[in-house]
Design a protein around this motif. Sequence first.
Motif, mmCIF file in Angstrom:
data_model
loop_
_atom_site.group_PDB
_atom_site.id
_atom_site.type_symbol
_atom_site.label_atom_id
_atom_site.label_comp_id
_atom_site.label_asym_id
_atom_site.label_seq_id
_atom_site.Cartn_x
_atom_site.Cartn_y
_atom_site.Cartn_z
ATOM 1 N N THR A 14 36.392 45.578 38.425
ATOM 2 C CA THR A 14 37.260 44.820 36.886
ATOM 3 C C THR A 14 37.152 43.587 37.989
ATOM 4 O O THR A 14 36.863 43.424 38.618
ATOM 5 N N THR A 15 37.793 42.735 36.633
ATOM 6 C CA THR A 15 37.364 40.858 36.637
ATOM 7 C C THR A 15 38.248 40.510 36.015
ATOM 8 O O THR A 15 39.050 40.770 35.398
ATOM 9 N N GLY A 16 38.333 39.460 36.462
ATOM 10 C CA GLY A 16 39.267 37.974 35.683
ATOM 11 C C GLY A 16 38.769 37.017 34.742
ATOM 12 O O GLY A 16 37.640 36.707 36.075
ATOM 13 N N PHE A 40 41.995 37.255 46.694
ATOM 14 C CA PHE A 40 42.837 37.133 45.363
ATOM 15 C C PHE A 40 43.453 36.119 44.658
ATOM 16 O O PHE A 40 42.939 35.537 44.140
ATOM 17 N N GLN A 81 41.086 32.331 44.558
ATOM 18 C CA GLN A 81 40.997 32.790 43.300
ATOM 19 C C GLN A 81 41.592 31.630 42.296
ATOM 20 O O GLN A 81 42.178 30.981 41.436
ATOM 21 N N ARG A 117 45.005 30.941 42.478
ATOM 22 C CA ARG A 117 46.294 31.548 42.404
ATOM 23 C C ARG A 117 46.869 30.967 43.123
ATOM 24 O O ARG A 117 47.588 30.398 44.541
ATOM 25 N N TYR A 164 35.821 35.832 37.851
ATOM 26 C CA TYR A 164 36.464 36.073 39.254
ATOM 27 C C TYR A 164 36.058 37.640 39.922
ATOM 28 O O TYR A 164 36.927 38.338 39.127
ATOM 29 N N GLU A 165 35.962 37.641 40.766
ATOM 30 C CA GLU A 165 36.413 39.210 41.526
ATOM 31 C C GLU A 165 35.494 39.337 43.078
ATOM 32 O O GLU A 165 35.439 37.639 43.397
ATOM 33 N N MET A 166 36.139 40.535 44.075
ATOM 34 C CA MET A 166 35.743 39.989 45.220
ATOM 35 C C MET A 166 34.186 41.285 46.230
ATOM 36 O O MET A 166 34.495 40.653 47.184
ATOM 37 N N ILE A 218 39.972 43.016 33.177
ATOM 38 C CA ILE A 218 41.294 43.078 32.491
ATOM 39 C C ILE A 218 42.444 42.249 32.816
ATOM 40 O O ILE A 218 43.237 42.193 31.685
ATOM 41 N N VAL A 219 42.029 40.848 33.124
ATOM 42 C CA VAL A 219 42.843 39.959 32.720
ATOM 43 C C VAL A 219 42.593 38.283 32.904
ATOM 44 O O VAL A 219 40.690 38.502 32.930
#
Length: 261
Positions: free
Chosen positions: A95-97, A163, A167, A169, A196-198, A221-222
């Motif tokens: 999953t990713t943003g 995360f 990224q 946040r 972004y992912e990890m 997902i976001v």
Amino acid sequence: MTNEVKYHVRLSESMLEGARYAVLPGDPGRVEKTARNIDPNARFLAQNREYTSWLATLNGERILVCSTGIGGPSVSIALEELAALGLKYFYRIGTTGVIQPDIDLPCLIITTGAVRLDGASTHYAPIEYPAVADLELTNSLVDAARELNLPYRTGITASSDTFYPGQERYDTYTGYVPKRFQGTMQEWQKLHVLNYEMESATLLTIINTFGLQAAMVASAIVSRVKEETPDDHVLRLAEEQLATLIKHALELHINRNTRPA
Ligand code: URA
């Protein structure tokens, strides 16, 4: 084939029955569903720490579905042990943003290359070494998305060990993002990075250093420029699209693959 069991994944060559394909979700909770979607007769193999694995069969090929946990260090352990057991083709699903405003959810992001914001990949190759996806595996993902009429984008992913600060946040315990990462989301947006992912930086670097093949697809997902909290409808659709896509991509690659087993 040996019965020697690898320390972390708790798998041996004989348990894998000649599997060359690995599908790697991060979440152990998604392994069974992913495997059963590929093959309703898939069966459980092993579970240890973040590594849960099931074995499926598709068009005569054994497919190992094995979770990797979150982040580069645990991915690197899985790759070391699975490559030693004979796996050759690695598809990561995750999953990713997304960070580009023109990407609507849900959308499948197929990574062509990753910005290496991880640490694990630097233990395998200097930072100048590219984290690029394999062309043939990536083509199978793109062709599957097209044939299934699923929304997708291809491009560069920023792959971060963290995360939160990595990224950029700010909704964290201290609310502070170290200077190194301040303003980086805007920088990646300007440089046409999609998301972004990890895990992709570690995956793509290590598998290239092994001379093997890997590709990466993630469900968005976001959207960091729209909403930060995934809604249930998007989460469900994202999961369904990823499961459908990976099965078809495997079918396409298996049918095209002329390399000897
Ligand atoms: N995974 C990430 O690493 N970042 C996100 O924003 C969503 C999923």
